[in-house]
Design a protein around this motif. Structure first.
Motif, PDB file in Angstrom:
ATOM      1  N   UNK A 233       1.028  -1.210   0.347  1.00  0.00           N
ATOM      2  CA  UNK A 233      -0.093  -0.263  -0.338  1.00  0.00           C
ATOM      3  C   UNK A 233       0.649   1.336   0.253  1.00  0.00           C
ATOM      4  N   UNK A 234       0.297   2.447   0.129  1.00  0.00           N
ATOM      5  CA  UNK A 234       1.136   3.553  -0.404  1.00  0.00           C
ATOM      6  C   UNK A 234       0.726   4.107   0.636  1.00  0.00           C
ATOM      7  N   UNK A 235       0.581   3.446   2.108  1.00  0.00           N
ATOM      8  CA  UNK A 235       1.163   4.740   3.325  1.00  0.00           C
ATOM      9  C   UNK A 235       2.108   3.701   4.344  1.00  0.00           C
ATOM     10  N   UNK A 236       2.897   2.724   4.014  1.00  0.00           N
ATOM     11  CA  UNK A 236       4.012   2.265   4.488  1.00  0.00           C
ATOM     12  C   UNK A 236       5.204   2.513   4.154  1.00  0.00           C
ATOM     13  N   UNK A 378      -0.125  -8.858   2.714  1.00  0.00           N
ATOM     14  CA  UNK A 378      -0.207  -7.309   2.960  1.00  0.00           C
ATOM     15  C   UNK A 378       0.402  -6.490   3.374  1.00  0.00           C
ATOM     16  N   UNK A 379       0.594  -5.723   3.162  1.00  0.00           N
ATOM     17  CA  UNK A 379       1.473  -4.561   4.003  1.00  0.00           C
ATOM     18  C   UNK A 379       0.907  -3.222   3.621  1.00  0.00           C
ATOM     19  N   UNK A 380       0.298  -2.747   4.653  1.00  0.00           N
ATOM     20  CA  UNK A 380      -0.792  -1.519   4.735  1.00  0.00           C
ATOM     21  C   UNK A 380      -0.934  -0.512   6.509  1.00  0.00           C
ATOM     22  N   UNK A 381      -1.210  -0.163   6.281  1.00  0.00           N
ATOM     23  CA  UNK A 381      -0.789   0.830   7.555  1.00  0.00           C
ATOM     24  C   UNK A 381      -3.019   0.299   7.899  1.00  0.00           C
ATOM     25  N   UNK A 382      -3.693   0.295   6.849  1.00  0.00           N
ATOM     26  CA  UNK A 382      -4.675   0.924   7.033  1.00  0.00           C
ATOM     27  C   UNK A 382      -5.947   0.241   7.532  1.00  0.00           C
TER      28      UNK A 382
END
Length: 447
Positions: A233-236, A378-382
């Motif tokens: 994701x774009x937030x990591x 999945x790598x995400x901060x959301x």
């Protein structure tokens, strides 16, 4: 095949030559197993558990010997090979404890109905070369502790490891309860196609798994190939994400069932991510591990070359090195697209193919594509994206924010072309048994 030659993937030197098992030996082993089964099935559960616990101790005592031959045959570094052996011993201990408490259920009404787990009978176990001791110990431990008898065929790429493991394990069990044969696909086909086999447990390629499904009428437990996606994701933090990607793609030279096989990264963080991933690849290339043999290396390079021919760019690696052995560098491919073989098929090598996406939804849709269903990361901060992703991904295992890891005793159940049935955890005991329902009524009509 009359003999099996194994050469070191590090220097191409001969590790050893073994006579392959024959079709008559297959028949004899299955007959012996069938004869040994009633006595082993009737043994008290605690007795079977004690035997498996003894086997675990034997594996620990011979860990150095097992790791040494595993390294010679597969090229896996000695320390990593020893970790795999000790993981196998721990798994045997786990099933030694779980087996005796494996139980059924009951219903109480005017009569009593109870469900009793019983061993299936003769189990054929076909195990792979990439983690041969750990995988074998899991399947054999679960089968034996529940009262089954086993005929085991290790991969022809590591027969010496398989035979040494047999020498270590077999003394803990009565004669005929655990037997090991060596050979290639011909011997495997003879085993799975034989009448009187009650369960076939296979860990290996999808092609072999499909052949087994066509040939056998037994209960099937299959962990086949995978093409596991990694969605970034774009937030990591892109540097951290690249470290995770490298770990997933390059560990054991990419020769793990749940290796990262294809990467979808948001275009907003792609430049930093790719630079960091290339840096990590160069670190891995400073201490390279060979692939299992040159035949497999040729297959890996063929997929890389195919991707490059269709527009992918090799930012690092992508070239077969000179010299002996089956080495192939950790390789980062940019500008990959969905129609390339490298993104559609299992590569099983140290390759990190990267496709850019413009949104999380686009990346998730790409990650959900394909015939395989082993695992995904999945790598995400959301939290919202994590929840959406684990629900949508059509795989047996979804990992959020870590490419490896999991709770002790965790289970896994692949989907699609990746197989069927639980391969780990307490649930594996359910796969190794069949349920008998007993309706216990009270006689009437007599005073």
């Amino acid at each position: 095949m009359t003999a099996i030659d194994v050469r070191s993937p590090r220097d191409s030197q001969l590790v050893g030559r073994l006579p392959a098992s024959t079709t008559p030996e297959v028949s004899a082993a299955l007959t012996t197993a069938r004869s040994a089964w009633p006595g082993w099935a009737a043994a008290p559960a605690a007795e079977r558990g004690a035997a498996v616990r003894e086997a675990a101790a034997s594996v620990r005592a011979r860990a150095d010997d097992l790791a040494a031959i595993l390294e010679q045959e597969t090229g896996r570094p000695l320390s990593s090979a020893r970790e795999g052996v000790l993981a196998g011993a721990s798994t045997l201990d786990q099933y030694a404890e779980l087996g005796p408490v494996h139980r059924g259920r009951s219903l109480l009404g005017s009569a009593v109905d109870f469900m009793v787990p019983e061993p299936r009978g003769v189990v054929v176990a076909l195990t792979p070369w990439n983690d041969p001791v750990a995988v074998a110990c899991g399947l054999l431990g679960a089968a034996l502790v529940t009262g089954n008898v086993v005929v085991h065929k290790p991969s022809e790429r590591c027969p010496h490891t398989g035979l040494l493991l047999a020498d270590v394990l077999a003394p803990s069990f009565p004669a005929g309860v655990l037997q090991t044969l060596v050979g290639d696909g011909e011997i495997g086909a003879a085993l799975v196609g034989s009448p009187g086999v009650d369960l076939v447990a296979h860990v290996g390629s999808t092609a072999t798994g499909r052949s087994i499904a066509r040939a056998s009428s037994a209960k099937l437990l299959l962990e086949n190939g995978g093409n596991d996606p990694l969605l970034v994701d774009d937030d990591v933090d892109p540097v951290w994400a690249a470290e995770q990607a490298a770990l997933g793609a390059f560990t054991n030279a990419g020769q793990l069932c749940t290796s990262v096989e294809r990467i979808y990264v948001h275009e907003a963080i792609a430049p930093v991510f790719l630079d960091a991933l290339c840096a990590k690849a160069l670190e891995w290339n400073g201490d390279p591990q060979p692939l299992v043999d040159t035949r497999h290396r040729d297959f890996v390079h063929e997929q890389v070359a195919d991707a490059v021919s269709f527009g992918a760019r090799a930012l690092t690696g992508g070239v077969v090195p000179s010299g002996p052995g089956a080495y192939y560098p950790a390789t980062v491919l940019a500008d990959c697209s969905a129609d390339m073989r490298i993104m559609r098929e299992e590569t099983f090598g140290p390759i990190a193919p990267v496709q850019l996406v413009s949104s999380f939804d686009e990346g998730l849709a790409a990650a959900c594509s394909g015939e395989y269903g082993l695992a995904a990361t999945v790598l995400t901060a959301s939290m919202e994206h994590a929840q959406v992703a684990w629900r949508a991904l059509p795989v047996g295992t979804v990992k959020v924010n870590a490419v490896f890891g999991g709770a002790p005793g965790g289970a896994a159940q692949p989907r699609g072309a990746s197989g069927t049935g639980f391969g780990y955890g307490p649930e594996l005991l359910d796969e190794m048994t069949t349920t008998k329902v007993v309706h216990l009524g009270v006689p009437t009509g007599r005073s």
